[in-house]
Motif scaffolding. Structure first.
Motif, PDB file in Angstrom:
ATOM      1  N   UNK B  93      -4.375  14.505 -11.026  1.00 17.19           N
ATOM      2  CA  UNK B  93      -3.271  13.542 -11.075  1.00 17.19           C
ATOM      3  C   UNK B  93      -3.796  12.182 -10.640  1.00 17.19           C
ATOM      4  N   UNK B  94      -3.167  11.132 -11.177  1.00 19.92           N
ATOM      5  CA  UNK B  94      -3.578   9.767 -10.817  1.00 19.92           C
ATOM      6  C   UNK B  94      -2.372   9.013 -10.281  1.00 19.92           C
ATOM      7  N   UNK B  95      -2.596   8.288  -9.216  1.00 19.89           N
ATOM      8  CA  UNK B  95      -1.505   7.523  -8.597  1.00 19.89           C
ATOM      9  C   UNK B  95      -2.069   6.149  -8.268  1.00 19.89           C
ATOM     10  N   UNK B  96      -1.522   5.118  -8.886  1.00 20.33           N
ATOM     11  CA  UNK B  96      -2.059   3.763  -8.708  1.00 20.33           C
ATOM     12  C   UNK B  96      -1.004   2.852  -8.095  1.00 20.33           C
ATOM     13  N   UNK B  97      -1.324   2.283  -6.975  1.00 19.22           N
ATOM     14  CA  UNK B  97      -0.413   1.356  -6.304  1.00 19.22           C
ATOM     15  C   UNK B  97      -1.008  -0.048  -6.426  1.00 19.22           C
ATOM     16  N   UNK B  98      -0.208  -1.012  -6.878  1.00 14.67           N
ATOM     17  CA  UNK B  98      -0.686  -2.401  -6.813  1.00 14.67           C
ATOM     18  C   UNK B  98       0.307  -3.231  -6.017  1.00 14.67           C
ATOM     19  N   UNK B  99      -0.227  -4.003  -5.109  1.00 10.24           N
ATOM     20  CA  UNK B  99       0.600  -4.817  -4.218  1.00 10.24           C
ATOM     21  C   UNK B  99       0.153  -6.255  -4.352  1.00 10.24           C
ATOM     22  N   UNK B 100       1.130  -7.144  -4.612  1.00  3.58           N
ATOM     23  CA  UNK B 100       0.785  -8.574  -4.679  1.00  3.58           C
ATOM     24  C   UNK B 100       1.671  -9.323  -3.710  1.00  3.58           C
ATOM     25  N   UNK B 101       1.067 -10.162  -2.913  1.00  2.00           N
ATOM     26  CA  UNK B 101       1.859 -10.992  -1.996  1.00  2.00           C
ATOM     27  C   UNK B 101       1.420 -12.439  -2.178  1.00  2.00           C
ATOM     28  N   UNK B 102       2.386 -13.270  -2.588  1.00  2.00           N
ATOM     29  CA  UNK B 102       2.063 -14.678  -2.841  1.00  2.00           C
ATOM     30  C   UNK B 102       2.157 -15.505  -1.555  1.00  2.00           C
ATOM     31  N   UNK B 103       1.938 -16.821  -1.670  1.00  2.00           N
ATOM     32  CA  UNK B 103       1.888 -17.682  -0.476  1.00  2.00           C
ATOM     33  C   UNK B 103       3.134 -17.509   0.403  1.00  2.00           C
ATOM     34  N   UNK B 104       2.902 -17.321   1.667  1.00  7.99           N
ATOM     35  CA  UNK B 104       4.000 -17.237   2.626  1.00  7.99           C
ATOM     36  C   UNK B 104       4.777 -15.930   2.577  1.00  7.99           C
TER      37      UNK B 104
END
Lengths: 220, 265
Positions: B93-104
């Motif tokens: 099984x594959x589990x992909x998490x992507x997290x993006x946090x912009x300025x501030x």
């Protein structure tokens, strides 16, 4: 490539200061996790497939010609322990001195200038191999062997382990060393961001404990 | 039947300074619920595992984006259990998490434990991309085997970039399909619960907690950047969480002591 140059570089007597370090083995002995040759084998095998592969890939990538400064940054990201980052840079600085005396070259000079307090040791090792005319896989072999050779030698002193038994541990790991070096050399042909980044929680945790210990035989 | 599902969350800061959720897309077994915020002004989303997942062969993904100045916490209602797929030749099984946090932005990713059940194989990747002034609190916990069983195979990689540069890159390989030595004295030493708490905070650039031991198998380290990583090995999930919770409280208290109260308004 010169096979003899590989022997010179991988020789434990090469004056790069590695003898003062146990690769985490002393901390594992103190914690009671290494008590005999079987424990040493399990320790070395675990180290080889985690930080060993990571270091071998960095070395191979430097020998391949990737930007050493970008590799140095990648090495930082792969080394969460400040104690281990300090050790890696100290060993890198010592190796750089020996490397510039043995196989001088412009790339070594440039990296030494950019990282006067020392670059990560596997990156310096890879650049040294490159300067000696060795291939990325040679650099990977060297780095992989160091990750197990250091602990084996240290445990002989720490536990008065029979040196024959310690060397037998290394000999039995030879096929896995070859495999790790192959994986590292293959990864070195790809982008830096995809180089292996395997880590070992106990090595990271024990490194900080060891650095704080007032009395110890090995620096790391 | 294996499942492919991608859940998406986007948080933005509105004109009044509150965080809203213009994108909240559940998919397949990944159900998202907006839940009551624990901290005022912070949006909270809970991942509710509507079905048992991931099973062998599944490809799951969660994509989270915290826009400029947004404050978002994502947690989960229950542990994630990696289970073997049907049949003897089931794929991983594959589990992909992507997290993006912009300025501030401030993003808290606080899922419950990941449990690797006997016979399962899960490849997990977590990639976080942070702007220079973004803050991230990320917890991950791996439990090797349910009670009384041996573990499945768990391969995971956590990659964090800050301002486009690598900050943390860490791979783990545990279980029967991992290379040798994973259970030995260099890696896990027989412990069955491993976890980390990562706190990235631009304020750590000047001063932050120094490296120190939090127990015989727990350590707090400063990364080569404005971030702190707490790494813990424990006998079980409860002991692991207790150490991580204590560390989280201490780090939060340290952050409160440093930042003016207005920054949390």
């Amino acid at each position: 490539m010169s096979r003899a140059a590989l022997l010179v570089l991988s020789d434990g007597r090469f004056p790069a200061g590695g003898h003062a370090h146990s690769g985490g083995a002393e901390a594992a002995v103190v914690a009671g996790r290494i008590r005999n040759a079987d424990d040493l084998a399990a320790f070395c095998r675990g180290r080889l497939h985690t930080t060993g592969l990571t270091a071998a890939a960095l070395a191979a990538a430097a020998a391949h010609g990737h930007d050493p400064l970008a590799l140095d940054e990648a090495a930082d990201a792969r080394t969460p322990s400040p104690a281990l980052r300090a050790v890696a840079r100290k060993l890198g600085r010592q190796l750089m001195r020996a490397a510039r005396a043995t196989w001088p070259g412009e790339e070594l000079d440039a990296f030494a200038l950019a990282r006067p307090r020392g670059g990560h040791q596997p990156v310096v090792l890879g650049l040294t191999a490159r300067s000696a005319g060795l291939a990325p896989e040679d650099a990977a072999h060297c780095a992989a062997y160091e990750t197990v050779g250091g602990p084996a030698t240290a445990v002989v002193r720490l536990l008065s382990l029979n040196p024959f038994d310690a060397t037998a541990v290394l000999a039995r790991l030879a096929p896995e060393l070859d495999h790790v070096a192959e994986l590292a050399a293959a990864a070195a042909r790809g982008p830096i961001g995809e180089l292996p980044a395997f880590s070992a929680p106990l090595l990271d945790i024990a490194a900080e404990a060891h650095a704080a210990r007032p009395v110890r035989l090995f620096a790391s | 039947m294996s499942v492919r599902a991608t859940a998406r969350i986007t948080a933005v800061r509105d004109a009044r300074g509150a965080t809203t959720l213009p994108v909240l897309e559940s998919d397949g077994p990944l159900a998202l619920r907006r839940t009551r915020a624990v901290v005022p002004g912070v949006a909270r989303v809970t991942v509710v595992g509507a079905m048992s997942a991931p099973l062998g062969g599944d490809r799951l993904a969660v994509q989270v984006r915290a826009g400029q100045g947004a404050r978002l916490t994502v947690d989960s209602a229950a542990a994630t259990v990696a289970l073997p797929g049907p049949g003897p030749e089931a794929a991983a099984a594959h589990y992909a998490i992507t997290l993006k946090a912009e300025e501030g932005a401030e993003l808290h990713w606080l899922p419950e434990q990941l449990i690797s059940a006997h016979g399962s194989e899960l490849h997990m990747t977590t990639v976080a991309e942070l702007a220079t002034t973004a803050r991230l609190v990320l917890r991950e916990e791996q439990i090797l085997g349910r009670h009384g069983e041996t573990t499945g195979t768990l391969l995971s990689r956590l990659t964090v970039h800050r301002a486009g540069r690598p900050l943390l890159d860490q791979q783990l390989a545990y279980g029967p399909a991992a290379p040798g030595g994973w259970d030995g004295p260099a890696v896990l030493g027989g412990y069955r619960a491993a976890g980390q708490l990562l706190v990235v905070d631009p304020a750590f650039d000047d001063r932050g907690p120094d490296a120190r031991l939090l127990g015989a198998t727990a350590v707090l380290t400063r990364l080569a950047g404005p971030a702190v990583l707490v790494s813990v090995l424990a006998a079980d999930a409860r002991e692991l969480r207790a150490v991580l919770d204590r560390a989280a409280e201490e780090l939060a208290a340290a952050a409160r002591g440093r930042a003016p109260a207005a920054a949390h308004g």
